[in-house]
Write a protein that holds these residues in place. Structure first.
Motif, PDB file in Angstrom:
ATOM      1  N   TRP A 340       0.838  -1.213   0.000  1.00 27.61           N
ATOM      2  CA  TRP A 340       0.000   0.000   0.000  1.00 27.61           C
ATOM      3  C   TRP A 340       0.870   1.261   0.000  1.00 27.61           C
ATOM      4  O   TRP A 340       0.584   2.223  -0.709  1.00 27.61           O
ATOM      5  N   ARG A 341       1.934   1.230   0.802  1.00 19.98           N
ATOM      6  CA  ARG A 341       2.789   2.426   0.878  1.00 19.98           C
ATOM      7  C   ARG A 341       3.469   2.687  -0.467  1.00 19.98           C
ATOM      8  O   ARG A 341       3.568   3.843  -0.904  1.00 19.98           O
ATOM      9  N   ALA A 342       3.918   1.612  -1.112  1.00 20.71           N
ATOM     10  CA  ALA A 342       4.552   1.787  -2.426  1.00 20.71           C
ATOM     11  C   ALA A 342       3.539   2.371  -3.404  1.00 20.71           C
ATOM     12  O   ALA A 342       3.855   3.280  -4.187  1.00 20.71           O
ATOM     13  N   ALA A 343       2.293   1.900  -3.336  1.00 21.72           N
ATOM     14  CA  ALA A 343       1.272   2.339  -4.293  1.00 21.72           C
ATOM     15  C   ALA A 343       0.929   3.821  -4.106  1.00 21.72           C
ATOM     16  O   ALA A 343       0.692   4.533  -5.083  1.00 21.72           O
ATOM     17  N   VAL A 344       0.881   4.300  -2.867  1.00 22.53           N
ATOM     18  CA  VAL A 344       0.509   5.716  -2.676  1.00 22.53           C
ATOM     19  C   VAL A 344       1.706   6.663  -2.787  1.00 22.53           C
ATOM     20  O   VAL A 344       1.534   7.875  -2.751  1.00 22.53           O
ATOM     21  N   SER A 345       2.913   6.089  -2.925  1.00 21.65           N
ATOM     22  CA  SER A 345       4.079   6.977  -3.005  1.00 21.65           C
ATOM     23  C   SER A 345       4.312   7.491  -4.433  1.00 21.65           C
ATOM     24  O   SER A 345       5.193   8.312  -4.656  1.00 21.65           O
ATOM     25  N   ARG A 346       3.533   6.993  -5.381  1.00 15.78           N
ATOM     26  CA  ARG A 346       3.694   7.505  -6.749  1.00 15.78           C
ATOM     27  C   ARG A 346       2.954   8.833  -6.938  1.00 15.78           C
ATOM     28  O   ARG A 346       2.001   9.114  -6.224  1.00 15.78           O
ATOM     29  N   ASP A 348       0.963   9.816  -9.276  1.00 12.80           N
ATOM     30  CA  ASP A 348      -0.401   9.699  -9.802  1.00 12.80           C
ATOM     31  C   ASP A 348      -0.809   8.230  -9.796  1.00 12.80           C
ATOM     32  O   ASP A 348      -0.032   7.365  -9.395  1.00 12.80           O
ATOM     33  N   GLY A 349      -2.050   7.973 -10.230  1.00  8.62           N
ATOM     34  CA  GLY A 349      -2.522   6.591 -10.196  1.00  8.62           C
ATOM     35  C   GLY A 349      -3.941   6.490 -10.708  1.00  8.62           C
ATOM     36  O   GLY A 349      -4.526   7.493 -11.144  1.00  8.62           O
ATOM     37  N   PRO A 350      -4.539   5.287 -10.656  1.00  9.78           N
ATOM     38  CA  PRO A 350      -5.931   5.139 -11.088  1.00  9.78           C
ATOM     39  C   PRO A 350      -6.860   5.894 -10.140  1.00  9.78           C
ATOM     40  O   PRO A 350      -6.550   6.027  -8.952  1.00  9.78           O
ATOM     41  N   SER A 351      -7.968   6.371 -10.655  1.00  6.99           N
ATOM     42  CA  SER A 351      -8.911   7.137  -9.819  1.00  6.99           C
ATOM     43  C   SER A 351      -9.286   6.343  -8.569  1.00  6.99           C
ATOM     44  O   SER A 351      -9.464   5.118  -8.622  1.00  6.99           O
ATOM     45  N   ALA A 352      -9.437   7.065  -7.455  1.00  5.94           N
ATOM     46  CA  ALA A 352      -9.759   6.400  -6.180  1.00  5.94           C
ATOM     47  C   ALA A 352     -11.161   6.756  -5.687  1.00  5.94           C
ATOM     48  O   ALA A 352     -11.540   6.380  -4.585  1.00  5.94           O
ATOM     49  N   ASP A 353     -11.950   7.464  -6.529  1.00  6.00           N
ATOM     50  CA  ASP A 353     -13.289   7.873  -6.082  1.00  6.00           C
ATOM     51  C   ASP A 353     -14.145   6.658  -5.732  1.00  6.00           C
ATOM     52  O   ASP A 353     -14.842   6.632  -4.720  1.00  6.00           O
ATOM     53  N   ALA A 354     -14.088   5.637  -6.598  1.00  2.69           N
ATOM     54  CA  ALA A 354     -14.909   4.434  -6.358  1.00  2.69           C
ATOM     55  C   ALA A 354     -14.419   3.703  -5.107  1.00  2.69           C
ATOM     56  O   ALA A 354     -15.220   3.163  -4.342  1.00  2.69           O
ATOM     57  N   LEU A 355     -13.101   3.732  -4.906  1.00  2.00           N
ATOM     58  CA  LEU A 355     -12.546   3.048  -3.725  1.00  2.00           C
ATOM     59  C   LEU A 355     -13.101   3.666  -2.441  1.00  2.00           C
ATOM     60  O   LEU A 355     -13.460   2.940  -1.502  1.00  2.00           O
ATOM     61  N   VAL A 356     -13.163   4.983  -2.394  1.00  5.55           N
ATOM     62  CA  VAL A 356     -13.690   5.636  -1.182  1.00  5.55           C
ATOM     63  C   VAL A 356     -15.111   5.136  -0.909  1.00  5.55           C
ATOM     64  O   VAL A 356     -15.463   4.811   0.236  1.00  5.55           O
ATOM     65  N   GLU A 357     -15.915   5.040  -1.951  1.00  2.12           N
ATOM     66  CA  GLU A 357     -17.299   4.562  -1.755  1.00  2.12           C
ATOM     67  C   GLU A 357     -17.318   3.089  -1.336  1.00  2.12           C
ATOM     68  O   GLU A 357     -18.148   2.673  -0.531  1.00  2.12           O
ATOM     69  N   GLU A 358     -16.406   2.299  -1.896  1.00  2.00           N
ATOM     70  CA  GLU A 358     -16.339   0.878  -1.486  1.00  2.00           C
ATOM     71  C   GLU A 358     -15.968   0.753  -0.004  1.00  2.00           C
ATOM     72  O   GLU A 358     -16.515  -0.083   0.712  1.00  2.00           O
ATOM     73  N   VAL A 376      -8.834  -1.945  -1.099  1.00  2.00           N
ATOM     74  CA  VAL A 376      -7.564  -1.195  -1.199  1.00  2.00           C
ATOM     75  C   VAL A 376      -6.521  -2.050  -1.929  1.00  2.00           C
ATOM     76  O   VAL A 376      -5.749  -1.540  -2.754  1.00  2.00           O
ATOM     77  N   ASP A 377      -6.515  -3.351  -1.624  1.00  2.00           N
ATOM     78  CA  ASP A 377      -5.588  -4.258  -2.330  1.00  2.00           C
ATOM     79  C   ASP A 377      -5.771  -4.143  -3.844  1.00  2.00           C
ATOM     80  O   ASP A 377      -4.801  -4.088  -4.596  1.00  2.00           O
ATOM     81  N   ARG A 378      -7.044  -4.111  -4.276  1.00  2.00           N
ATOM     82  CA  ARG A 378      -7.318  -4.068  -5.730  1.00  2.00           C
ATOM     83  C   ARG A 378      -6.808  -2.765  -6.335  1.00  2.00           C
ATOM     84  O   ARG A 378      -6.231  -2.756  -7.418  1.00  2.00           O
ATOM     85  N   TRP A 379      -7.013  -1.656  -5.620  1.00  2.00           N
ATOM     86  CA  TRP A 379      -6.518  -0.374  -6.140  1.00  2.00           C
ATOM     87  C   TRP A 379      -4.984  -0.419  -6.231  1.00  2.00           C
ATOM     88  O   TRP A 379      -4.397   0.013  -7.234  1.00  2.00           O
ATOM     89  N   PRO A 394      -3.376   9.095  -5.300  1.00  2.00           N
ATOM     90  CA  PRO A 394      -2.587   8.549  -4.174  1.00  2.00           C
ATOM     91  C   PRO A 394      -2.877   9.267  -2.855  1.00  2.00           C
ATOM     92  O   PRO A 394      -3.005   8.616  -1.806  1.00  2.00           O
ATOM     93  N   GLY A 395      -3.045  10.587  -2.913  1.00  2.00           N
ATOM     94  CA  GLY A 395      -3.345  11.343  -1.695  1.00  2.00           C
ATOM     95  C   GLY A 395      -4.710  10.987  -1.139  1.00  2.00           C
ATOM     96  O   GLY A 395      -4.898  10.853   0.081  1.00  2.00           O
TER      97      GLY A 395
END
Ligand code: 5CA
Ligand code: ZN
Length: 409
Positions: A340-346, A348-358, A376-379, A394-395
């Motif tokens: 997870w830390r590696a993924a958010v340290s970039r 930019d990334g894929p949109s996270a709007d849907a993740l927040v709702e999930e 979160v794993d899937r994102w 990522p933020g």
């Protein structure tokens, strides 16, 4: 007593959902719709040993309840006690040849450090049993004077028959109640009681044990259940939203507490939902201070384990399930935290709007943390495999994981 410092809870875009949670009293899910200020009481520790994974798992569950409420833009009024005088604490102090006050202070201080490290939100009122005694005495007097309590050789017992709703928190049968009463601090076999289940409200002073001036009750110390009731009624009042603790508190503690409060006020119920976390085991047996089969939060921290990984290990189980602590549970969490830390340290990334709702949907569904972690794993997998162009993603993931799960990435 002072609590511990609060970690900041980031605000997320949009609004969370109302919490649907399993209520022990009704045996089903209830949708909680608190007012602008949600009220929660969570039973605190008996501070005679360090915080173990079982405690941490239980406090994690009730931390999530608050995070869901905060995400619905409500405020939370949270009260927790410290059972800083009780038989197990006094027995441990005698066994170790130390002062019981010093033991309680030392272990409470360590608990605060553990809670801070795990990013558990602090209660607004953190109240010790000893400091609650002046508020407990009039309640016991009121119960006695109204005929809901009686004296036996100087001790004062609550009469369970005084509450027409007695039994409606646990819904256990008499045989099981009697068994659990004997196992968890009661004295069903003491001769002279009106009902074997009647719990003590005030214990007359015993030779060599601490006692306080109880006014018309005589010198003594309070029983366990009335401690939490006095603190809850003082700071929250009746009809608060959630009474929380581990499933070992269903009976007698939460059953008796509800009966005390309902008899004192004539109102029902004391809490809108009675919520109980499952038991964490080690080597096949419930982790417990009395058995000594413990993994301590402070020990793992000293060994250099990141508290965020400890928290992820707790979150990987559904709060109501009983589960077993193993090294593998922690290893999986350490590895997940790294991904997870590696993924958010970039950048930019894929949109996270849907993740927040999930995340919101999973948590509002009786705190379904395994589903939340899988989202979160899937994102994170998508981020690793394909990346994305959303510079805010990522933020947003970091903030959502912090706000809703209490994990700092
Ligand atoms: N002071 C009382 C409550 S007023 C008490 O039960 N203290 S305690 O230190 O024994 O437990 C503190 C909290 O941790 C309680 O909610 C209890 O249900 C929970 N707990 C204790 N052991 C475990 C375990 N093995 N797994 C999960 N939760 C546990
Ligand atoms: Zn309690």
């Amino acid at each position: 007593m002072h609590a511990w410092p609060a970690s900041e809870v980031p605000a997320l875009p949009g609004k969370g959902r109302d919490l649907r949670i399993h209520d022990t009293a009704t045996g089903g899910r209830v949708t909680l719709a608190p007012g602008p200020v949600a009220r929660i009481y969570v039973c605190g520790i008996t501070p005679y040993d360090a915080t173990h994974m079982g405690h941490a798992a239980t406090y994690n569950a009730f931390d999530l309840v608050q995070r869901v409420w905060l995400d619905t833009k409500r405020q939370v009024h949270y009260v927790q006690n410290v059972t800083d005088v009780d038989d197990p604490l006094l027995e441990r102090a005698i066994r170790d040849g130390i002062d019981w006050v010093g033991l309680a202070e030392r272990e409470t201080a360590l608990f605060r450090e553990d809670m801070t490290a795990l990013r558990m939100l602090p209660p607004q009122h953190y109240i010790g049993a000893v400091e609650a005694i002046p508020g407990i005495i009039p309640l016991v007097e009121q119960l006695r004077d109204s005929g809901a309590a009686y004296e036996l050789e100087g001790d004062i017992y609550f009469s369970v028959e005084a509450d027409p709703h007695f039994g409606q928190v646990s819904n256990y049968d008499t045989q099981l109640m009697r068994h659990l009463s004997a196992e968890r601090g009661g004295d069903p076999d003491r001769p002279g009681k009106k009902n074997p289940l009647d719990p003590m409200l005030w214990m007359a002073a015993r030779e060599g044990e601490p006692s306080w001036d109880g006014g018309s009750l005589g010198p003594g110390r309070p029983g366990w259940h009335i401690e939490c009731v006095a603190i809850a009624l003082d700071h929250l009042g009746m009809g608060f939203d959630v009474q929380g603790g581990g499933s070992d508190l269903i009976f007698p503690h939460h059953e008796m507490g509800a009966s005390h409060a309902q008899t004192l006020t004539g109102e029902f119920p004391m809490a809108k939902a009675y919520v109980h976390a499952g038991m964490v085991a080690l080597h096949g047996e419930k982790m417990s201070k009395s058995k000594g089969n413990l993994v301590f939060v402070s020990r793992l921290r000293r060994d250099g384990v990141d508290p965020a990984a400890i928290r992820l290990a707790l979150l990987s189980h559904r709060y109501r399930d009983d589960w077993e602590w193993t090294d593998q549970v922690l290893e999986t969490a350490v590895e997940r935290l790294g991904r997870w830390r590696a993924a958010v340290s970039r950048p930019d990334g894929p949109s996270a709007d849907a993740l927040v709702e999930e995340l919101r949907e999973a948590l509002s569904d009786d705190l379904d943390t395994p589903t939340a972690l899988a989202a979160v794993d899937r994102w994170a997998e998508l981020q690793t495999a394909e990346g994305g162009t959303d510079e805010s993603a990522p933020g947003l993931v970091s903030r959502a994981v912090d706000a809703l799960l209490g994990v700092a990435l």
